[in-house]
Design a protein around this motif. Sequence first.
Motif, short mmCIF file in Angstrom:
data_model
loop_
_atom_site.label_atom_id
_atom_site.label_comp_id
_atom_site.label_asym_id
_atom_site.label_seq_id
_atom_site.Cartn_x
_atom_site.Cartn_y
_atom_site.Cartn_z
N CYS A 1 67.18 149.54 34.50
CA CYS A 1 67.71 149.42 35.94
C CYS A 1 66.50 148.66 36.59
O CYS A 1 65.26 149.27 36.61
CB CYS A 1 68.10 150.77 36.47
N ARG A 2 66.72 147.77 37.17
CA ARG A 2 65.70 146.89 37.78
C ARG A 2 65.96 146.88 39.39
O ARG A 2 66.95 146.66 39.95
CB ARG A 2 65.71 145.45 37.34
N TYR A 3 64.80 147.56 40.15
CA TYR A 3 64.89 147.36 41.62
C TYR A 3 63.87 146.25 42.00
O TYR A 3 62.85 146.13 41.51
CB TYR A 3 64.32 148.77 42.03
N ILE A 4 64.41 145.58 42.71
CA ILE A 4 63.61 144.29 43.39
C ILE A 4 63.42 144.52 44.86
O ILE A 4 64.19 144.66 45.68
CB ILE A 4 64.57 142.96 43.16
N ILE A 5 61.87 145.09 45.02
CA ILE A 5 61.59 145.26 46.45
C ILE A 5 61.33 144.01 47.33
O ILE A 5 60.82 143.27 46.71
CB ILE A 5 60.38 146.11 46.44
N LYS A 6 62.01 144.17 48.53
CA LYS A 6 61.97 142.58 49.30
C LYS A 6 60.67 142.61 49.99
O LYS A 6 60.06 141.67 50.46
CB LYS A 6 63.19 142.76 50.15
N TYR A 7 59.95 143.86 50.51
CA TYR A 7 58.76 143.70 51.36
C TYR A 7 57.65 143.89 50.34
O TYR A 7 57.34 144.61 49.49
CB TYR A 7 58.85 145.14 52.15
N PRO A 8 56.41 142.91 50.60
CA PRO A 8 55.35 142.93 49.90
C PRO A 8 54.48 144.12 50.23
O PRO A 8 54.60 144.81 51.11
CB PRO A 8 54.52 141.69 50.73
N MET A 9 53.46 144.42 49.15
CA MET A 9 52.58 145.53 49.07
C MET A 9 51.23 145.08 48.94
O MET A 9 50.95 144.22 48.38
CB MET A 9 53.03 146.54 48.21
N LYS A 10 50.35 146.19 49.71
CA LYS A 10 48.89 145.79 49.26
C LYS A 10 48.03 146.99 49.59
O LYS A 10 48.63 147.99 49.99
CB LYS A 10 48.58 144.64 50.45
N GLY A 11 46.98 147.06 49.07
CA GLY A 11 45.94 148.05 49.39
C GLY A 11 46.29 149.21 48.72
O GLY A 11 47.15 149.50 47.97
N GLU A 12 45.95 150.10 49.76
CA GLU A 12 46.29 151.70 49.33
C GLU A 12 47.70 151.96 49.35
O GLU A 12 48.20 152.77 48.42
CB GLU A 12 45.45 152.56 50.37
N LYS A 13 48.50 151.33 50.05
CA LYS A 13 49.84 151.53 50.11
C LYS A 13 50.47 151.27 49.06
O LYS A 13 51.42 151.68 48.53
CB LYS A 13 50.35 150.70 51.37
N LYS A 14 50.07 150.20 48.28
CA LYS A 14 50.53 149.64 46.99
C LYS A 14 50.10 150.67 45.91
O LYS A 14 51.24 150.89 45.32
CB LYS A 14 49.90 148.23 46.85
N GLU A 15 49.23 151.25 45.94
CA GLU A 15 48.78 152.30 44.73
C GLU A 15 49.67 153.66 45.10
O GLU A 15 50.19 153.72 44.18
CB GLU A 15 47.16 152.64 45.12
N LYS A 16 49.88 153.89 46.29
CA LYS A 16 50.85 155.24 46.42
C LYS A 16 52.31 154.56 46.06
O LYS A 16 52.97 155.39 45.57
CB LYS A 16 50.63 155.45 48.00
N ALA A 17 52.52 153.48 46.30
CA ALA A 17 54.04 153.03 46.16
C ALA A 17 54.52 153.20 44.48
O ALA A 17 55.12 153.44 44.14
CB ALA A 17 54.34 151.68 46.77
N LEU A 18 53.26 152.58 43.84
CA LEU A 18 53.53 152.52 42.45
C LEU A 18 53.62 153.94 41.65
O LEU A 18 54.55 154.04 40.89
CB LEU A 18 52.30 151.66 41.95
N GLU A 19 52.84 154.71 42.33
CA GLU A 19 52.86 155.99 41.87
C GLU A 19 54.20 156.73 42.17
O GLU A 19 54.70 157.45 41.36
CB GLU A 19 51.71 157.16 42.59
N GLN A 20 55.06 156.46 43.31
CA GLN A 20 56.14 156.97 43.70
C GLN A 20 57.10 156.27 42.83
O GLN A 20 58.27 156.85 42.55
CB GLN A 20 56.53 156.69 45.23
N MET A 21 57.19 154.86 42.69
CA MET A 21 57.86 154.38 41.51
C MET A 21 58.10 154.98 40.25
O MET A 21 59.08 155.22 39.62
CB MET A 21 57.51 152.97 41.14
#
Length: 465
Positions: free
Chosen positions: A246-266
Amino acid sequence: MSDKLRCEIVQDLLPSYVDGLTSDETNEAIKDHLADCVSCRDMYERMKADEMSAEENSEVMEKEKKEINFLKRIKQKHRLNLMLVVVILTVFFAAVYYHQTYQKGEEMSADEIDYSLQWNSNDSQLNILGNFKNANRGYTRLVGEEDEDGITHLKIYSSPVGSRHPNQFVAGYSKVNAADQVWLGDRIIWDQGENISKMTSDLYQAKTPYVGDAQAVGNLSNILGIGSQFGSYNMSLETAGQPYDCRYIIKYPMKGEKKEKALEQMKKDACVMLALVDNLDSVSWEYMMTAEDNNGVETLKMTAEEASAYVGKDIKTCGESPKALQEMLTQLDFITDEGFYVVSGTERDENYNFRIVIYYSQQVNLTDIECRFGITSSYEMHTFTTGWGGEDTPDKTVITMSPDRFNRTLTDEEVSKLTLSVSVRDTSGEWHEVCEALPLHAKYGDLLKYTLEENGEDGYSIVKK
C-alpha cells in the motif's frame, strides 16, 4: 222542469264529486249527466287523473321523506361511530407515544453519551456511568443480549429529561464476564477486561482481509487520519503479485524537524495498517523534498517483518482482537493514559477542537472558574472565565478549546506542550488557584476529564478522572 243538471252546475260540482264530498242523490245526478255529456265527462276524467297523480306524488314524497329520515338516522349513527373511533385512535396513539417516548425510549448511540466503565468483580457486573451530551435527554433503561458468538450487545434508551429520567445515570449489566467483548450500540466498549476507546473500536471494525479492497483500505486510512497528519495524498495499491504493498503519495513537501517527526509517524501508521489488513505485506510512503533538500522524491517503506520488530511482537497478532489493537495503539502513542492530543496540520477541521470537562466533586460554594490555556515554550496564555455549571448541570463545567484561539496554526511541538491553569472563586469573592500549567498531553479526538476537589487544609486541587 227537467231533472237533469246543466253542464255549468255539474262542472261546479265536479271538484267536490272527485273528492267524494257530494251526497248520494247528487252523485246519481252527476253520473247520469256524465253518461250523456262528453265535455263534462272529459273534464271529469282530467280532474280524476290529476287527483290520482297528486295522490301518487304525495305517496312518493312520503316515501322519500321516510327514506331521508332513515338516511339521516344512519348518518348520525355513523357520525357517532366515527367520533368514537377517533377518540379510541387518539387514546391509542397517545398511549403508544407515551410508551415509546417515556417508557421504552429512543436508543442512543455511544457518540451521544459521555460515559466511563467500571467492572465490579464481586457482582460480575459491568457498570456504565454516564450522562447524555444533550441536556434535554434522560436515562430510561439499559437492555442487553448475547449473540451466537458470545458478544454482549448493550443498548441505552433515552426519553425527555425529567424527575424519573435524569440526564446522569449509573446502569449495571450483570450478564457479562470480565473476559467478554461488549458493544454499546455500534461501538466496542469492552474487551477481555479492558475499556476500548472509540478510535480502537472504529479501526478494529474497519479491518479487512484483502489489500485489494480499495474502499476498505481507504476507509482505514481515513479513520487513522492520514490526511489530517500529512495533508492531501494519493493512495496506490500494488496487488498484481506478492509482496502486496500500500503506497501513500504525500503531496506536500517536508523539511527539517517536521520531516523527522513525519517519518516517525509514517512508521506508526504503517504498523496499524499492517495489523488491520490481513494480506498486506508492506506500506510505502512517497514524499516530496523541499528546495533546500535538493527537491526530488524520497520513499520510506516498512515491511510486516520490520513492523513486528518495531512493536516487539508479530504485527499480524496486533489486529486479532480489540484489546490487542488497543495495546499496540497505546504503545505507539495513538492512545495514552495521560490524556489525548489535538492534531495540528495543514488540513484542519472540527476534530482539532477538544473539550475539557471539570467535574464539581464536592458540595463547595463556588461561583466562577477561570481556565488559562498556554504553551509552555512561549508562555502564550489565553484565558476563559465562565460561570460554574448551570441549573441543569451544577456539577460540572465544559470548556471547548481550539487551536484557532491562538490565531495561528500550532506546531506539533507547541501542541505537545499545551497546558491548563485553573482558578476558582468562592461565594465571598476570593479567588483560589487550583493548578498552574498542568500539562494536557492533549491527543486526538476525545475528552479530557478532571475532578475538582476540596481539602479543608490545602484548599482546592484538580485530578484526572
